[in-house]
Each structure stands twice: as C-alpha cells, then as structure tokens.
Design an enzyme around this catalytic site. Structure first.
Site, PDB file in Angstrom:
ATOM      1  N   LYS A 141       0.855  -1.188   0.000  1.00 25.60           N
ATOM      2  CA  LYS A 141       0.000   0.000   0.000  1.00 25.60           C
ATOM      3  C   LYS A 141       0.888   1.233   0.000  1.00 25.60           C
ATOM      4  O   LYS A 141       1.955   1.230   0.623  1.00 25.60           O
ATOM      5  CB  LYS A 141      -0.904  -0.009   1.239  1.00 25.60           C
ATOM      6  CG  LYS A 141      -1.698   1.275   1.446  1.00 25.60           C
ATOM      7  CD  LYS A 141      -2.795   1.107   2.449  1.00 25.60           C
ATOM      8  CE  LYS A 141      -2.424   1.392   3.879  1.00 25.60           C
ATOM      9  NZ  LYS A 141      -1.803   2.678   4.159  1.00 25.60           N
ATOM     10  N   GLU A 154      -9.216   7.456   4.285  1.00 24.56           N
ATOM     11  CA  GLU A 154      -9.023   7.828   5.689  1.00 24.56           C
ATOM     12  C   GLU A 154      -9.449   9.278   5.919  1.00 24.56           C
ATOM     13  O   GLU A 154      -9.071  10.176   5.140  1.00 24.56           O
ATOM     14  CB  GLU A 154      -7.539   7.644   6.081  1.00 24.56           C
ATOM     15  CG  GLU A 154      -7.286   8.059   7.527  1.00 24.56           C
ATOM     16  CD  GLU A 154      -5.924   7.654   8.071  1.00 24.56           C
ATOM     17  OE1 GLU A 154      -5.152   6.979   7.346  1.00 24.56           O
ATOM     18  OE2 GLU A 154      -5.634   8.017   9.226  1.00 24.56           O
TER      19      GLU A 154
HETATM   20  O1  KIV Z   1      -0.589   2.610   8.713  1.00 19.83           O
HETATM   21  C1  KIV Z   1      -1.780   2.426   8.973  1.00 19.83           C
HETATM   22  O2  KIV Z   1      -2.162   1.970  10.064  1.00 19.83           O
HETATM   23  C2  KIV Z   1      -2.752   2.750   7.949  1.00 19.83           C
HETATM   24  C3  KIV Z   1      -4.196   2.651   8.353  1.00 19.83           C
HETATM   25  C4  KIV Z   1      -4.580   3.867   9.095  1.00 19.83           C
HETATM   26  C5  KIV Z   1      -5.063   2.427   7.187  1.00 19.83           C
HETATM   27  O3  KIV Z   1      -2.410   3.115   6.881  1.00 19.83           O
END
Ligand code: KIV
Length: 270
Positions: free
Chosen positions: A119, A187
């Site tokens: 991600k 988010e």
């Molecule tokens: O790093 C993280 O915990 C995240 C979440 C807030 C989705 O990216």
C-alpha cells in the site's frame, strides 16, 4: 473432526467483496503473535501499517519509519498470519524519489518480507508506481484522504471538505482504479465522500473515519484493543481496555513480588 482451515484470502476474493452486501474488516498487525490471533479470529486482511511507527516504535508520526522497519515487522506478521492477506505499507521516503525506487522497495516487501500486497499513500502521483507494480505481479492498495505521511503538510485533519477537494479525491480514486489498485483505503473524509467514492469505483473501498458506506472498515489494532494512551479519536471504537488490563496485571505481579507471594509453592521446582 476439526473443520479444515478456510482457504487463504486472495486479492481476487477481496475484489469480489465489492459485490457483497456485508462490509469486511481489515486490521493492522505488527507482530506474529497478534497476527496469529487476528487470523484465527477470521480477520481476512492484515495491514502491516507504517503506523507501527507511532504505535510500537515510539515515534510521534509515521514519517521516520524506514523500509528496514517495515521489512522486520512484515516478516513477523507474515509468519503468524496463516490464511489472511498481508498488505505492507511502503514507508515515507521509499517511493517518493522515483518509480524505480518505489518498485525496488515494494519488491523487497514481497520477496524478503513475505507481504502479499503493498500500500502507498496518494492518488494520481502514485498511479504510475501502482501500474508498474501490478504489471510486475505485485497487488497494490491505494490510500487517499488523510494520508499520515503528509502530516507536516495537512496535519491530522479531515480531508475532502468542499466540492473542489472532494472532486480531487474522487479523481484520485479513479486514477488508482485505472492503474490497477485492487482496493483503496479512505481515511479521514466526510461520510458523504466515503459513499461517493465507494459508488464511483469498481474496487472495494476500506474506510477509517470515512463513514459507514465503504465496502470495508479498518482500524489500528492498538486503538481497537484500548492499548493507545489518551482518549481515542472520534472514528475509533475501543472494544477492550487492554491498557487497563495490563496495568492491573503488572501491578498485581509487582505487589505479589514485594509481599513474597510470588513465586508461590506451585510455581517452584522442588
Ligand atoms: O498505517 C496504517 O495503520 C494505515 C491505516 C490507518 C489504514 O495506513
């Protein structure tokens, strides 16, 4: 006879949840023990978030988290998370310089860390990286709205308020979908924008502070368990008070030690 374990969660299955009526859950995990508990509890998606920085490593933000930190924690989660899909965050600084560097970082998270997907934060600006990763066989999850790696620019404020900002996030989501992202974290956006983006894209959205209409919901596991200090932010629901449980347990231990009550005869080797 014990029932056989469920089949491992795949990216194709996650994509198919776009059409399921019930939303699905994702949680962060940073270590093998927690990952095993979450996987056994049936949490299908485990995110090794760069939130490891502020939840585990003692940093104030996610910004200082390094690729080596992410590799270390991703390996641990991958060892514990039997059956769940493990997504690892690309940390700040590992993909901003150019796409090739981002590719190399993502490939390390998959090859050395054992992540099934990666991600990264951003929309149009990371869509070329997303496209190249998907082409190379690395599933990509997007992250839009409040993006904590940009804390020094945007703070921890709700994003996408007002038509222009909302349009920007919508366009970013469409750019990520076009680039091949299999899911998009939303988010800190108004609930109405969470719904608008969810309706506008053909891949699952996963909300955190994005209202009730996203296809999935994610929380930081420390927040859910009540491990984080101070009052939780509005979008969090703490389902336990583990900070209180741990405090009581360690105080009871220290009191027993001081009173000579530990170890009792049953904890001794004669
Ligand atoms: O790093 C993280 O915990 C995240 C979440 C807030 C989705 O990216």
């Amino acid at each position: 006879m014990p029932s056989p374990p469920p089949p491992p969660v795949t990216v194709a299955r996650v994509r198919s949840w776009k059409h399921e009526p019930a939303p699905f859950a994702m949680l962060t995990a940073y270590d093998a023990t927690t990952a095993a508990i979450l996987a056994e509890a049936g949490i299908p998606l485990l995110l090794v978030g760069d939130s490891v920085g502020d939840n585990v490593l003692g940093h104030a933000t996610t910004v200082p988290v390094t690729l080596e930190d992410m590799l270390h924690h991703t390996r641990a989660v991958a060892r514990g998370a039997a059956g769940s899909l493990v997504i690892a965050d690309l940390p700040f600084g590992s993909y901003q310089v150019d796409v090739d560097e981002g590719m190399r970082a993502a490939l390390r998270l998959v090859k050395e860390g054992g992540a099934h997907a990666v991600k990264a934060e951003g929309g149009t600006r990371v869509s070329e990286l997303a496209r190249r990763l998907v082409e190379a066989g690395v599933p990509f999850m997007g992250h839009l709205g409040l993006t904590p790696q940009s804390v020094h620019e945007m703070g921890y404020r709700v994003q996408g308020r007002g038509p222009e900002a909302a349009e920007g996030i919508l366009a970013d989501a469409q750019a990520l979908e076009a680039a091949g992202a299999f899911a998009i974290v939303l988010e800190g956006v108004p609930a109405s924008l969470g719904k608008a983006v969810t309706d506008a894209v053909g891949v699952p959205t996963i909300g955190i502070g994005a209202g009730a209409d996203t296809d999935g919901q994610v929380l930081v596991v420390h927040d859910l368990l009540g491990l984080s200090p101070g009052p939780p932010p509005r979008f969090v629901k703490a389902y336990a008070d583990l900070r209180g449980v741990i405090t009581d347990a360690v105080r009871a231990f220290a009191d027993d030690v001081a009173a000579g009550a530990f170890p009792a005869p049953e904890q001794r080797y004669e």
